[in-house]
Design a protein around this motif. Structure first.
Motif, PDB file in Angstrom:
ATOM      1  N   SER A   1       0.789  -1.225   0.000  1.00 13.82           N
ATOM      2  CA  SER A   1       0.000   0.000   0.000  1.00 13.82           C
ATOM      3  C   SER A   1       0.826   1.283   0.000  1.00 13.82           C
ATOM      4  CB  SER A   1      -0.925   0.011   1.221  1.00 13.82           C
ATOM      5  OG  SER A   1      -1.543   1.258   1.386  1.00 13.82           O
TER       6      SER A   1
ATOM      7  N   THR B   1      -0.529   4.105   0.708  1.00 14.61           N
ATOM      8  CA  THR B   1      -1.028   4.854   1.863  1.00 14.61           C
ATOM      9  C   THR B   1      -0.171   4.592   3.094  1.00 14.61           C
ATOM     10  OG1 THR B   1      -3.300   4.790   1.017  1.00 14.61           O
ATOM     11  CG2 THR B   1      -3.034   5.217   3.372  1.00 14.61           C
TER      12      THR B   1
ATOM     13  N   SER C   1      -4.441  -1.261   2.328  1.00 13.23           N
ATOM     14  CA  SER C   1      -5.465  -0.352   2.863  1.00 13.23           C
ATOM     15  C   SER C   1      -6.858  -0.906   2.587  1.00 13.23           C
ATOM     16  CB  SER C   1      -5.313   1.050   2.251  1.00 13.23           C
ATOM     17  OG  SER C   1      -5.392   0.996   0.842  1.00 13.23           O
TER      18      SER C   1
ATOM     19  N   ASP D   1      -7.427   4.904   9.352  1.00 13.76           N
ATOM     20  CA  ASP D   1      -7.297   5.959   8.359  1.00 13.76           C
ATOM     21  C   ASP D   1      -8.677   6.536   8.044  1.00 13.76           C
ATOM     22  OD1 ASP D   1      -6.294   7.618   6.337  1.00 13.76           O
ATOM     23  OD2 ASP D   1      -6.482   6.059   4.800  1.00 13.76           O
TER      24      ASP D   1
ATOM     25  N   ILE E   1     -10.187   8.510   4.757  1.00 16.04           N
ATOM     26  CA  ILE E   1      -9.859   8.990   3.416  1.00 16.04           C
ATOM     27  C   ILE E   1     -10.304  10.452   3.302  1.00 16.04           C
ATOM     28  CG2 ILE E   1     -10.314   8.726   0.952  1.00 16.04           C
ATOM     29  CD1 ILE E   1     -10.665   5.743   1.430  1.00 16.04           C
TER      30      ILE E   1
ATOM     31  N   SER F   1      -4.670  -0.222  -6.230  1.00 17.20           N
ATOM     32  CA  SER F   1      -4.702   0.538  -4.978  1.00 17.20           C
ATOM     33  C   SER F   1      -5.868   0.101  -4.101  1.00 17.20           C
ATOM     34  CB  SER F   1      -4.828   2.036  -5.289  1.00 17.20           C
ATOM     35  OG  SER F   1      -5.292   2.755  -4.173  1.00 17.20           O
TER      36      SER F   1
ATOM     37  N   THR G   1      -7.059   1.962  -1.781  1.00 16.89           N
ATOM     38  CA  THR G   1      -7.891   3.162  -1.635  1.00 16.89           C
ATOM     39  C   THR G   1      -8.865   3.265  -2.800  1.00 16.89           C
ATOM     40  OG1 THR G   1      -6.031   4.237  -0.513  1.00 16.89           O
ATOM     41  CG2 THR G   1      -7.832   5.652  -1.249  1.00 16.89           C
TER      42      THR G   1
ATOM     43  N   ASN H   1      -0.293   8.672  -3.552  1.00  9.49           N
ATOM     44  CA  ASN H   1      -0.887   9.816  -2.856  1.00  9.49           C
ATOM     45  C   ASN H   1      -0.154  11.121  -3.149  1.00  9.49           C
ATOM     46  OD1 ASN H   1      -3.118   8.951  -0.828  1.00  9.49           O
ATOM     47  ND2 ASN H   1      -1.574   7.348  -0.644  1.00  9.49           N
TER      48      ASN H   1
ATOM     49  N   GLN I   1      -7.497  10.685  -0.758  1.00  9.62           N
ATOM     50  CA  GLN I   1      -6.227  10.102  -0.348  1.00  9.62           C
ATOM     51  C   GLN I   1      -6.163   9.839   1.151  1.00  9.62           C
ATOM     52  OE1 GLN I   1      -4.188  14.345  -1.455  1.00  9.62           O
ATOM     53  NE2 GLN I   1      -2.856  12.576  -1.414  1.00  9.62           N
ATOM     54  N   GLY I   2      -5.183   8.987   1.512  1.00  9.34           N
ATOM     55  CA  GLY I   2      -4.992   8.646   2.914  1.00  9.34           C
ATOM     56  C   GLY I   2      -4.722   9.885   3.754  1.00  9.34           C
TER      57      GLY I   2
END
Length: 293
Positions: free
Chosen positions: A31, A33, A78, A104, A106, A154, A156, A179, A196-197
């Motif tokens: 990941s 992130t 993630s 996390d 987002i 990804s 995410t 990211n 994004q993270g």
């Protein structure tokens, strides 16, 4: 010949008498992130143990595949591992063990010049499906919306699609490699929007990094919530929150286990907070019972 044999013996003794620093390093991949977070973990850990932690990105799909195919020690993700991935891992003689590392939220980011301050989850879905094409349709300026997203590998990308869109992304979305690339894209694009993270946009003290504007998200509660609202994230009121995962082989080496336990220790969880995510703190043992048996 005797001189050569003597030299080989001396070299062998030297290799086996070295300290922890000579041990095989720990390989971590996956990941984007989690990349900066786990890199910092590794930098602290080598000073404590002498054991190198080699961390690379590539996306959650890369991390999970690394565990499934037994070519990494730890897979960062993630998103959760899928049933078909668990099945394939078992066929390869691997028993994947899930580790919850942190939490996390987002973050939805737009260009700083955008006058919009919040969006509902329905508006986010419509924007990313390409149904809403201009910011004026959701109360913003008369500017065409420019979509920024992630690649399919990804976590995410997958999480946002599953929990917000529940459909396919617009084919006009720009697919960023990470990211940092998304942050820079939205920063330079007056109509830009990205996801994004949180660690890439929030500082340890809860303030946001300059360069992009973080929007509040209106979920089922009807309240506009920023991802910096810890209580809203931990309660699930913030609509796009998730665990950050690592996957290991249940039969991991003690070297790998020691590093994972360090990540879940108070010192490790302080790094989670330092890099902009929410730590598990005292819940680390409760959420990862297999590791603490």
């Amino acid at each position: 010949m005797k001189k050569i044999l003597s030299l080989l013996v001396i070299l062998s003794i030297g290799l086996f008498s070295c300290g922890k620093g000579s041990q095989k390093g720990i390989e971590v991949k996956g990941s984007d992130t989690l990349l900066e977070l786990v890199q910092e973990m590794g930098e602290v850990y080598i000073k404590k143990s002498g054991i190198a932690v080699n961390v690379s990105g590539g996306g959650s799909g890369v991390g999970v595949a690394g565990i499934v195919n037994n070519n990494t020690d730890i897979g960062d993700a993630s998103r959760q591992i899928k049933d078909k991935e668990i099945k394939k891992a078992k066929e390869n003689g691997i028993e994947p063990l899930e580790v919850k590392l942190g939490i996390d939220a987002i973050a939805i980011v737009v260009n700083p010049s955008n006058t919009i301050n919040q969006l509902t989850t329905d508006q986010l879905a419509a924007i990313y499906k390409g149904e809403v094409k201009n910011w004026k349709e959701v109360g913003g300026p008369d500017v065409e919306i420019s979509l920024y997203g992630r690649q399919e590998n990804s976590g995410t990308y997958a999480f946002f699609q599953e929990h917000i869109l529940k459909a396919n992304y617009s084919d006009k979305m720009k697919r960023m490699n990470g990211n940092a690339q998304m942050f820079e894209g939205v920063k330079a694009d007056i109509g830009g929007i990205g996801y994004q993270g949180l660690g890439y946009v929030m500082n340890e003290d809860g303030s946001f990094k300059p360069g992009v504007k973080v929007l509040a998200v209106v979920g089922k509660s009807g309240r506009a919530v920023l991802p910096s609202d810890k209580s809203a994230v931990l309660s699930g009121e913030y609509a796009i929150s998730r665990f950050l995962y690592q996957y290991v082989n249940k039969n991991m080496t003690q070297t790998v286990k020691d590093f994972v336990l360090f990540e879940l220790s108070p010192e490790g969880q302080a790094i989670v907070k330092k890099t902009g995510f929410y730590p598990l703190d005292e819940r680390a043992k409760e959420l990862n019972p297999e590791l603490f048996k």
